[in-house]
Design a protein around this motif. Structure first.
Motif, PDB file in Angstrom:
ATOM      1  N   TRP A 192       2.357 -11.965  -3.254  1.00 51.41           N
ATOM      2  CA  TRP A 192       2.850 -10.752  -3.751  1.00 51.41           C
ATOM      3  C   TRP A 192       2.533 -10.777  -5.276  1.00 51.41           C
ATOM      4  O   TRP A 192       2.523  -9.673  -5.753  1.00 51.41           O
ATOM      5  N   SER A 193       2.276 -12.010  -5.972  1.00 55.20           N
ATOM      6  CA  SER A 193       1.701 -11.997  -7.197  1.00 55.20           C
ATOM      7  C   SER A 193       0.557 -11.273  -7.388  1.00 55.20           C
ATOM      8  O   SER A 193       0.069 -10.463  -8.415  1.00 55.20           O
ATOM      9  N   ASP A 194      -0.426 -11.603  -6.404  1.00 53.41           N
ATOM     10  CA  ASP A 194      -1.712 -10.796  -6.338  1.00 53.41           C
ATOM     11  C   ASP A 194      -1.495  -9.497  -6.392  1.00 53.41           C
ATOM     12  O   ASP A 194      -2.395  -8.542  -6.835  1.00 53.41           O
ATOM     13  N   MET A 195      -0.651  -8.944  -5.102  1.00 56.22           N
ATOM     14  CA  MET A 195      -0.408  -7.479  -5.083  1.00 56.22           C
ATOM     15  C   MET A 195      -0.152  -6.769  -6.303  1.00 56.22           C
ATOM     16  O   MET A 195      -0.276  -5.632  -6.444  1.00 56.22           O
ATOM     17  N   TYR A 196       0.999  -7.442  -7.050  1.00 55.98           N
ATOM     18  CA  TYR A 196       1.261  -6.841  -8.184  1.00 55.98           C
ATOM     19  C   TYR A 196       0.235  -6.842  -9.095  1.00 55.98           C
ATOM     20  O   TYR A 196       0.183  -5.834 -10.140  1.00 55.98           O
ATOM     21  N   SER A 205       0.882  -1.230   0.030  1.00 57.31           N
ATOM     22  CA  SER A 205      -0.008   0.124   0.027  1.00 57.31           C
ATOM     23  C   SER A 205       0.982   1.122   0.029  1.00 57.31           C
ATOM     24  O   SER A 205       0.484   2.175  -0.668  1.00 57.31           O
ATOM     25  N   GLU A 206       2.020   1.299   0.639  1.00 56.03           N
ATOM     26  CA  GLU A 206       2.938   2.353   0.780  1.00 56.03           C
ATOM     27  C   GLU A 206       3.639   2.542  -0.630  1.00 56.03           C
ATOM     28  O   GLU A 206       3.965   3.758  -1.218  1.00 56.03           O
ATOM     29  N   ALA A 207       3.697   1.376  -1.320  1.00 55.96           N
ATOM     30  CA  ALA A 207       4.414   1.743  -2.537  1.00 55.96           C
ATOM     31  C   ALA A 207       3.508   2.313  -3.668  1.00 55.96           C
ATOM     32  O   ALA A 207       3.753   3.285  -4.381  1.00 55.96           O
ATOM     33  N   ALA A 208       2.354   1.738  -3.296  1.00 60.31           N
ATOM     34  CA  ALA A 208       1.125   2.322  -4.186  1.00 60.31           C
ATOM     35  C   ALA A 208       1.010   3.984  -3.777  1.00 60.31           C
ATOM     36  O   ALA A 208       0.649   4.693  -4.871  1.00 60.31           O
ATOM     37  N   ALA A 209       1.080   4.154  -2.532  1.00 62.64           N
ATOM     38  CA  ALA A 209       0.949   5.380  -2.293  1.00 62.64           C
ATOM     39  C   ALA A 209       2.083   6.625  -2.781  1.00 62.64           C
ATOM     40  O   ALA A 209       1.836   7.625  -2.888  1.00 62.64           O
ATOM     41  N   LEU A 210       3.143   5.960  -3.132  1.00 56.89           N
ATOM     42  CA  LEU A 210       4.403   6.793  -3.763  1.00 56.89           C
ATOM     43  C   LEU A 210       3.922   7.198  -5.174  1.00 56.89           C
ATOM     44  O   LEU A 210       4.233   8.188  -5.818  1.00 56.89           O
ATOM     45  N   GLN A 211       2.756   6.582  -5.752  1.00 60.61           N
ATOM     46  CA  GLN A 211       2.160   6.898  -6.937  1.00 60.61           C
ATOM     47  C   GLN A 211       0.968   7.589  -6.683  1.00 60.61           C
ATOM     48  O   GLN A 211       0.252   7.541  -7.843  1.00 60.61           O
ATOM     49  N   TYR A 224      -2.869  -6.331  -8.400  1.00 58.98           N
ATOM     50  CA  TYR A 224      -3.618  -5.066  -7.962  1.00 58.98           C
ATOM     51  C   TYR A 224      -3.176  -3.697  -8.414  1.00 58.98           C
ATOM     52  O   TYR A 224      -3.898  -2.938  -8.848  1.00 58.98           O
ATOM     53  N   ALA A 225      -1.701  -3.835  -8.220  1.00 60.38           N
ATOM     54  CA  ALA A 225      -1.134  -2.511  -8.755  1.00 60.38           C
ATOM     55  C   ALA A 225      -1.467  -2.091 -10.120  1.00 60.38           C
ATOM     56  O   ALA A 225      -1.578  -1.061 -10.519  1.00 60.38           O
ATOM     57  N   VAL A 226      -1.295  -3.240 -11.148  1.00 63.65           N
ATOM     58  CA  VAL A 226      -1.665  -3.156 -12.348  1.00 63.65           C
ATOM     59  C   VAL A 226      -3.191  -2.643 -12.523  1.00 63.65           C
ATOM     60  O   VAL A 226      -3.447  -1.630 -13.222  1.00 63.65           O
ATOM     61  N   VAL A 227      -3.999  -3.192 -11.901  1.00 63.39           N
ATOM     62  CA  VAL A 227      -5.586  -2.721 -11.956  1.00 63.39           C
ATOM     63  C   VAL A 227      -5.710  -1.462 -11.630  1.00 63.39           C
ATOM     64  O   VAL A 227      -6.773  -0.581 -12.107  1.00 63.39           O
TER      65      VAL A 227
END
Length: 573
Positions: free
Chosen positions: A498-502, A473-479, A504-507
């Motif tokens: 982690w594969s799921d969270m990557y 979530s913090e990595a996404a927050a940087l964007q 979600y980052a794309v989504v």
């Protein structure tokens, strides 16, 4: 709710002493006052013109006859052997809950109270060799089982063991588990009594085998669905299903503590005091008691032994690094609690009736217990007053230690508004934020005038993916995508690899290369943000998610939408 005790921190001590002894609840105050009133009533009755009637009532036989079989107990034994089983049952439920989902799930956290409890039993034994004084709740049960049982009968004992096995498997029954526990518990009580073992042990044996767990989101959601169905189409079938769903979403341990606990506090213990505290006080008996080594041995064991044993063991555990006290808790305050634990009123009187057959020596022992309780209370009060004067206690966890910073915190709403709700949680916790929808309702009610802030409290012991999801979530927050990632994580709590969270980052539209860099190649920024929040939580001794602060003050009680709205409205006015 999810509970996780921070490592190497201890809050509870033997004798159920908490680090906030000045803030007992209203029910506890009322129960204590009732217990004191019944104690005084027993003493007055034992020294009144109705003393013989008082003792005759306690010696009255009650029971029942079925064919040739007869079962009888005196009123006093019915209270001590029967009703007191419920007291030990509640103690067992509390201990099981603490070690399973509560404050003592971590070995390091449990180390200090465990060692202090052993010392609190052993040191009084050194001072006063009779086992009369070396009892503290669960420790008392071992003493009762080992020293105050009649001759053991093998056949009933075998039956008792079989019943214990049956109780252990009762949790797997598809229905009627409550009645099964009740029937098996009564049968175990009878079997232990026939076996020559004190039957109050049945209460603890039953409590230790009753399952305890934290509420699970799936069960709660199923109960909500049944309530929704009943609202749309009220009928008895839906009503029963909704009631059963609500009941089974909470562990039977917690339900029994809530249902049985008040009867123990307001009925069982007052009756016990009324039956056992009646000591004859006249010039001869008081003189005999004050000259008796038995009386002063009890006083020394309960007052001096508890103080030295518990305080010394706690100091040793802290000094050696094998245990660490919770923030705000000092050895000086531990000493106050250790002194108060010398108020061995309930258990000590319970053992007097078992250990000493002679009425005159029983009176001497009761005088010693009552005198020790008074001295222990005054000593504990004095230690706390002196300690608070030398170093006033600072409240821990009641106020937010780091003010909200709109430039740093994850915030929704108008940053300039004073009405603030801060949540410490983790994304794997089934009852945090969007998982229950409560926060959405609260934000809808207040609109932009509410500042809602999220901070991380990853409880990895119970939520293995909590720390990783916080990093994501913090990595996404940087964007600029924190809330979008939070939404995805809450919506997919069963898929948090982690594969799921990557994915979600794309989504949510993150630059996946930058995301990968921030969580894997150079994770210092995201780690510091998560660790800063977690450190704040540890300093405030937060150990459950979610934990809320309303305008900087910790919210106590339920955290459903209606309760949170009321708390915020009260803070605003």
């Amino acid at each position: 709710m999810t509970v996780e005790p921070p490592a190497r921190i201890v809050r509870l001590l033997p004798g159920r002493f908490s680090r906030d002894p000045k803030a007992p609840g209203t029910k506890e105050n009322t129960a204590a006052a009732l217990l004191l009133a019944c104690t005084l009533a027993a003493i007055l009755l034992a020294n009144s013109p109705w003393a013989e009637t008082y003792r005759a009532i306690l010696d009255t036989h009650v029971g029942f006859t079925f064919g040739d079989a007869t079962f009888e107990l005196t009123v006093k034994h019915l209270i001590n052997d029967g009703l007191m089983s419920f007291f030990f049952f509640i103690v067992g439920l509390e201990v099981t809950s603490e070690f399973t989902i509560g404050e003592l799930t971590d070995r390091a956290r449990a180390a200090v109270p465990f060692v202090a409890a052993i010392a609190g039993l052993a040191v009084p034994a050194v001072i006063f060799l009779l086992t009369l004084t070396v009892v503290d709740d669960i420790g008392a049960l071992c003493v009762i089982a080992l020293f105050y049982s009649d001759r053991i009968q093998v056949v009933p004992l075998v039956i008792a063991f079989a019943l214990i096995v049956a109780i252990a498997f009762a949790r797997y029954l598809p229905a009627a588990r409550g009645p099964a526990y009740a029937v098996l518990g009564v049968a175990l009580w009878i079997a232990l009594s026939m076996a020559g073992i004190h039957p109050t042990l049945a209460g603890v044996a039953l409590a230790l085998l009753i399952p305890v767990f934290t509420p699970e989101r799936q069960q709660v959601e199923q109960a909500v669905e049944m309530i929704r169905a009943f609202r749309q189409s009220p009928n008895s079938q839906y009503a029963r299903a909704a009631t059963r769903g609500l009941r089974e979403s909470i562990s039977i341990n917690e339900r029994l503590q809530t249902d049985v606990g008040p009867y123990v506090s307001f009925v069982v213990l007052p009756l016990f005091a009324l039956a056992n505290a009646g000591v004859r006080l006249n010039a001869d008996s008081v003189t005999a008691a004050l000259r008796s080594p038995l009386t002063w041995g009890i006083v020394a064991g309960l007052v001096v032994g508890k103080l030295i044993g518990i305080t010394g063991a706690t100091w040793f555990m802290q000094r050696t690094g094998m245990g660490q006290l919770a923030p705000g808790l000092t050895v000086r305050r531990i000493a106050g609690g250790a002194a108060l634990s010398g108020i061995g009123f309930t258990i000590a009187l319970f053992i007097v009736d078992l250990a000493i057959p002679e009425p005159a020596r029983q009176d001497q022992a009761r005088v010693g217990v009552l005198l020790a309780s008074v001295i222990a209370f005054l000593l504990g009060w004095a230690i706390f007053r002196i300690t608070d004067w030398v170093s006033p206690p600072e409240p821990v966890g009641l106020k937010l230690i780091r003010p909200v910073d709109p430039d740093r915190d994850h915030l929704r709403g108008d940053p300039s508004e004073p009405l603030t709700l801060v949540e410490y949680g983790d994304f794997e916790c089934p009852f945090c934020s969007r998982a229950t929808g409560a926060i959405d309702e609260v934000r809808t009610h207040f609109g932009n005038e509410l500042r809602y802030v999220w901070r991380h409290l990853p409880l990895e012991r119970v939520h293995p993916r909590a720390f990783d999801t916080a990093r994501a979530s913090e990595a996404a927050a940087l964007q600029g995508k924190f809330w979008e990632m939070a939404h995805e994580l809450f919506e997919h709590q069963d898929d948090l690899e982690w594969s799921d969270m990557y994915r979600y980052a794309v989504v949510i539209g993150c630059d996946i290369e930058q995301f990968d860099h921030d969580v894997r190649v150079d994770p210092s920024k995201v780690l510091h943000r998560v660790q800063d929040d977690a450190q704040d939580a540890e300093l405030m001794d937060l150990n459950s998610t979610p934990t809320f602060f309303v305008n900087g003050k910790r919210h106590k009680g339920p955290w459903d939408a209606a309760s949170m709205i009321r708390a915020l409205e009260a803070a605003r006015t």
